[in-house]
Design an enzyme around this catalytic site. Structure first.
Site, mmCIF file in Angstrom:
data_model
loop_
_atom_site.group_PDB
_atom_site.id
_atom_site.type_symbol
_atom_site.label_atom_id
_atom_site.label_comp_id
_atom_site.label_asym_id
_atom_site.label_seq_id
_atom_site.Cartn_x
_atom_site.Cartn_y
_atom_site.Cartn_z
ATOM 1 N N ASP A 27 -66.259 -72.128 11.919
ATOM 2 C CA ASP A 27 -65.572 -71.490 13.045
ATOM 3 C C ASP A 27 -64.294 -70.792 12.572
ATOM 4 O OD1 ASP A 27 -65.103 -70.867 15.717
ATOM 5 O OD2 ASP A 27 -65.528 -72.898 16.419
ATOM 6 N N ASP A 77 -69.165 -68.186 23.555
ATOM 7 C CA ASP A 77 -68.904 -69.486 24.169
ATOM 8 C C ASP A 77 -69.359 -69.504 25.622
ATOM 9 O OD1 ASP A 77 -67.999 -70.881 22.034
ATOM 10 O OD2 ASP A 77 -65.869 -70.613 22.453
HETATM 11 C C1 GLA Z 1 -64.733 -72.474 19.366
HETATM 12 C C2 GLA Z 1 -66.245 -72.314 19.316
HETATM 13 C C3 GLA Z 1 -66.902 -73.392 20.137
HETATM 14 C C4 GLA Z 1 -66.478 -74.753 19.667
HETATM 15 C C5 GLA Z 1 -64.963 -74.846 19.666
HETATM 16 C C6 GLA Z 1 -64.495 -76.135 19.025
HETATM 17 O O1 GLA Z 1 -64.248 -72.143 20.621
HETATM 18 O O2 GLA Z 1 -66.616 -71.046 19.754
HETATM 19 O O3 GLA Z 1 -68.305 -73.262 20.079
HETATM 20 O O4 GLA Z 1 -66.999 -74.987 18.381
HETATM 21 O O5 GLA Z 1 -64.362 -73.772 18.982
HETATM 22 O O6 GLA Z 1 -63.130 -76.249 19.054
#
Ligand code: GLA
Length: 728
Positions: free
Chosen positions: A458, A528
Site C-alpha cells: 500500500d 476503496d
Molecule cells: C488503504 C487501502 C485499504 C486498506 C487501508 C489500510 O486505504 O486502500 O484497502 O488496506 O489502506 O490502512
C-alpha cells in the site's frame, strides 16, 4: 531502402517500417536529417510503405520534436547545453535493431546534435504477436560540462485533424476511473499528475482517441496511448491551426529539471500506443493481451480467490478473528486469506492509523503465535496466507522515525507536513539506505516466512513537501524522479529475490493503476469503494486499459461501507465475478443464504476463471450511456467459451431496456447457454439451449428485468451471468 523492424537489416537512412500484425508506423530516418514520422495506422503493405516517402498523404512531421530551432511549436525535449545554449538541433546518425530477452524487437534511431556531442536515441519496441508499439528515449550528455534537461517526454504522436474524440479517466479516492469523452478542443487539453507517489488518482496516464467522431465500443478507428510510469506525468494534446493534433506524453517536468553530468544517460519511461479499427474495445484488447504477455508480473498465472480482512475488521486484527476468517473463506471454497493493516508494531501499537508504519514486527498482544501461527492455521484450512505492508511510509510515532528522522521526505527550515492520522510521512526512496530498508521489509518477511503467498503493498500519502534530506542542494529538483528510480531499483531487487510471491499494488485504493508499476505487481486494488453499483462504472473505466486478471474486485457487506447502499448479494457477486474475484467483509456477519450465494459464486468463478482472466474483453453496453443496463463479455481466444455479464443499473416502472447483441463469438459456432450464480426459482427460458454465434451477435438474448424469486425477496436489482460454451 526499407527497414522492417524485426528483420536483421539496418536502414541506411530512409524509410523505417515498424510493423505489428495489424498496424504500421512508418518513419523516415534519412541520415543527416531529423527523424520524420510518415504514417501510423492500419498495417501497410511494403509497397504502400515505400510509396509513402514519395508523397501519398504522408505526415512528414518530426517524430521527436526538440526545442530550439523554430521554438514556437511544442517540443518533447528541451535542454540547456553546458554552455547555456537552449537550442537543440538533432539529426539521424543511424538505425539499429535488436531482439531483447522477452522477444521484443527494438528499433533504435540514433540522433546527435549537429554541434554538441549530445545524443538522443529514439527507441521503438514491438512483439511478434502484439499490436502495441512501445517508444522511449535515451538522452546522453557527451559535452564537457553539465546539461540540464528542462523537458524530457517519452514520445509524440501526431493525429490528423478531424472529428477526433478523446477519452480519458479521472477520479479521486473512492471514485476512481470515471470516463470523460469529448471532441478534442482547439488549444491544449492536458492530463497530469503531481502527487509524487500515487499517479492514478486525479487522472490516469492513458488516453484513447476515436478518429471517426463519437466512439463506439466495437467499431471505428481508435488510437490508444498509455504512459508506463510510476511517478508524476503529463500527457497533452495540442491542437493549433495546422492539420494535426499533437499528442505528447512523459514525465511531468514541473519542478523536476534534471542535471546530466558528462557521460550520463537519462532514459525516459515507455509510452505504449496502439491502433485498432475495432473501436474502444479493440484498443482495450490490444492493451490487455500485451499487458498479460509482456508487462504484468506473472500475467500467465491464474489468480486465487481471496478474502481480505480490511472491511471485515479494519485494524481490529487478532488471532481469533483471523482464524475465524480463514475458516470461513476456506469453507466457501476460497483459496487465500489476506491479513490487512493492524498486525504490527511493538513500542507503538497500530490500533489506530496514526502509528507504527516502518516497525514491521508482529504485535504479540494481537497475534501471540505470530505469523507462524497464522500460516499453520491457513495450512490447516487448506488455503494460502497473505499480508499487508506499506513499506514506503513511516509515522512520526514509530521507532523507525525516532531512529532515523533523516530518512523522510522533508524540506529544510519547514515544519514536517504529515498526512494520514496526523503522523504519516513518506520515506525518501532517493536515499539508498531507505531503498535497503524497503527491500528488507519484503525480504525479511519472505525469508522468515517463505510460505507467505501474497503481499498487499500500500501507499497512502503523496509527497507533501518538496525536499530530499539525501539529495544535494543543487539536485533538489531530482526528488520526484529519483524517488521513482529508487523505488524501481528496489522493486527489481525484490522481484529478483522473490519472483513467485503475488504482490497486489494498492494506494489509497486505486491510486497506482499504471502500466509503469505492473512489471513488479500481479494486480492492483481498483478502489476503496466496494459498492457494486459504482464498481460497474469504475471497473468499466479501468477495463479501458487494464485486464480483468489484474483488477481486484471484492464482494463486500451490505449496506456498503462507503455509499451505505443496500445491494443484494447476487448482484454484488455478479459484479465481483467480472474481475479477480475476492471477498472484503466479515463472513461471520453473513446469513446462511448469502453464504450459499458466495459459495456458488466461488465455485462458478473457478469454472470461468480462465475465460475472465485470460480471455478477450468485449464491452457491449456502457453504463455511462445510462440506458438502464451495462453489459460486457469475455471470450476465449479460440472463441469456444465465453461469459456474458448483464447488470441492471437503474430501476423505473415501464423502463424499456435495450436488448444486448453479443460480440466476439464465432458466427458459425453454436453455443450452449448456462446461467451461473442462479438464484431464480425457475431456470431462464433459454437455459441449456443452443444458439449460433451469428444469432447471439445479431440479436442477443432477452434478460428478465427482475430476479424471479419469491415475492418478498424481490429487490430493485437484477443481474445475470451466462456461460456460452461451444457445442461441437
Ligand atoms: C488503504 C487501502 C485499504 C486498506 C487501508 C489500510 O486505504 O486502500 O484497502 O488496506 O489502506 O490502512
Amino acid at each position: 531502402m526499407l527497414a522492417i523492424a524485426g528483420t536483421p537489416c539496418v536502414a541506411m537512412g530512409e524509410t523505417v517500417n515498424i510493423s505489428t500484425p495489424q498496424t504500421s508506423l512508418i518513419l523516415d530516418a534519412a541520415e543527416g536529417q531529423p527523424l520524420k514520422i510518415l504514417y501510423y495506422g492500419d498495417r501497410l503493405s511494403e509497397a504502400d510503405a515505400s510509396a509513402l516517402s514519395d508523397g501519398g498523404g504522408a505526415m512528414w512531421l518530426n517524430a521527436y520534436p526538440v526545442y530550439g530551432i523554430y521554438p514556437m511549436a511544442e517540443a518533447a525535449l528541451s535542454v540547456t547545453h553546458s554552455d547555456g545554449n537552449r537550442t537543440t538541433d538533432i539529426a539521424v546518425t543511424g538505425v539499429s535493431t535488436r531482439t531483447d530477452a522477452d522477444g521484443g524487437e527494438v528499433t533504435t534511431v540514433k540522433m546527435r546534435d549537429r554541434f554538441y556531442p549530445f545524443d538522443v536515441n529514439v527507441n521503438y519496441r514491438t512483439y511478434p504477436a502484439e499490436d502495441i508499439i512501445e517508444t522511449w528515449v535515451d538522452v546522453t550528455n557527451g559535452e564537457k560540462g553539465m546539461v540540464t534537461l528542462n523537458r524530457f517526454l517519452s514520445g509524440y504522436l501526431p493525429i490528423r485533424y478531424g472529428n477526433v474524440w478523446m477519452h480519458s479517466l479521472y477520479g479521486t479516492w473512492a471514485d476512481e476511473t470515471n470516463i470523460t469523452e469529448e471532441p478534442v478542443p482547439h488549444g491544449v487539453r492536458m492530463i497530469k499528475n503531481k502527487d509524487g507517489l500515487r499517479n492514478s488518482h486525479t487522472s490516469h496516464a492513458e488516453v484513447m482517441l476515436s478518429l471517426d467522431g463519437r466512439p463506439r465500443e466495437n467499431q471505428g478507428r481508435v488510437i490508444g496511448a498509455a504512459l508506463c510510469y510510476t511517478g508524476n506525468y503529463k500527457m497533452f494534446i495540442d491542437t493549433d491551426d495546422g492539420d494535426y493534433h499533437h499528442l505528447f506524453a512523459g514525465i511531468n517536468e514541473e519542478n523536476s529539471e534534471y542535471h546530466l553530468k558528462k557521460g550520463e544517460t537519462f532514459t525516459t519511461p515507455e509510452l505504449a500506443f496502439t491502433y485498432s479499427d475495432e473501436g474502444l474495445s479493440g484498443v482495450s484488447r490490444n492493451f490487455h493481451r500485451w499487458g498479460r504477455n509482456h508487462r504484468l508480473h506473472a500475467g500467465d498465472k491464474e489468480r486465487k480467490i481471496l478474502l481480505n480482512s480490511w472491511e471485515g475488521v479494519y485494524l481490529a486484527v487478532n488471532e481469533e478473528v483471523m482464524s475465524g476468517m480463514m475458516e470461513d473463506i476456506a469453507s466457501m471454497g476460497g483459496e487465500l486469506f489476506v491479513m490487512d493493516d493492524g498486525w504490527f508494531g511493538d513500542k507503538y501499537k497500530r490500533d489506530v492509523d496514526n502509528s507504527s508504519l516502518g516497525d514491521w514486527v508482529v504485535d504479540k498482544s494481537k497475534l501471540p503465535h505470530g505469523i507462524y501461527g497464522l500460516l499453520d492455521e491457513a495450512s490447516r484450512h487448506g488455503i494460502r496466507f497473505g499480508i499487508w505492508i506499506e513499506p514506503e511510509m513511516t509515522n512520526t510515532l514509530s521507532e523507525l522515525y525516532e531512529r532515523h528522522p533523516e530518512y523522510v521526505v522533508k524540506a529544510p527550515h519547514r515544519e514536517i507536513v504529515k498526512g494520514r492520522g496526523g503522523t504519516q510521512v513518506v520515506l525518501d526512496m532517493a536515499n539508498p539506505k531507505v531503498q535497503d530498508i524497503v527491500f528488507e521489509v519484503v525480504d525479511t518477511l519472505m525469508t522468515k516466512y517463505p510460505a507467505i503467498d501474497y503481499i498487499k503493498w500500500d501507499a497512502n500519502a503523496p509527497v507533501m513537501e518538496h525536499g530530499s534530506q539525501y539529495l544535494t542542494a543543487d539536485n533538489q529538483s531530482h526528488l520526484y524522479i529519483d524517488y521513482h528510480k529508487g523505488l524501481e531499483k528496489t522493486l527489481d531487487r525484490i522481484r529478483t529475490a522473490h519472483p513467485d510471491v503475488t504482490i497486489q499494488l494498492c494506494a489509497s485504493g486505486g491510486g497506482r493503476v499504471n502500466w509503469g508499476f505492473l512489471p513488479w505487481f500481479d494486480e492492483f486494488w481498483c478502489s476503496d469503494n466496494t459498492d457494486a453499483l459504482q464498481r460497474v462504472f469504475m471497473q468499466w473505466g479501468t477495463s479501458y486499459f487494464y485486464p480483468a486478471i489484474a483488477m481486484g474486485s471484492h464482494i463486500s457487506a451490505s449496506p456498503n461501507h462507503q455509499t451505505f447502499r443496500r445491494i443484494p448479494i447476487k448482484f454484488r457477486a455478479d459484479v465481483a465475478m467480472s474481475g479477480r474475484l475476492g471477498l472484503e467483509m466479515q463472513p461471520r456477519d453473513m446469513n446462511e443464504e448469502d453464504r450459499a450465494v458466495c459459495r456458488q459464486a466461488i465455485a462458478d468463478y473457478k469454472a470461468i476463471r480462465p475465460i475472465v482472466q485470460f480471455g478477450d474483453l468485449y464491452r457491449l453496453q456502457s453504463p455511462y450511456e445510462r440506458k438502464g443496463v451495462a453489459s460486457l463479455m469475455y471470450v476465449t481466444p479460440e472463441k469456444d467459451d465465453a461469459v456474458f455479464y448483464w447488470w441492471k443499473i437503474e430501476t423505473f416502472m415501464g423502463q424499456q431496456l435495450p436488448r444486448i447483441p453479443m460480440a466476439g463469438l464465432d458466427p458459425d459456432k453454436n453455443y450452449r447457454v448456462t446461467e451461473l450464480n442462479r438464484i431464480d426459482n425457475q431456470p431462464l427460458p433459454y437455459e441449456g439451449k443452443t444458439f449460433s454465434g451469428r444469432y447471439l451477435m445479431s440479436n442477443g438474448l432477452e434478460m428478465p428485468v427482475t430476479y424471479r424469486v419469491d415475492y418478498h425477496k424481490n429487490t430493485d436489482y437484477s443481474s445475470r451471468v451466462l456461460r456460452l460454451t461451444e457445442v461441437r
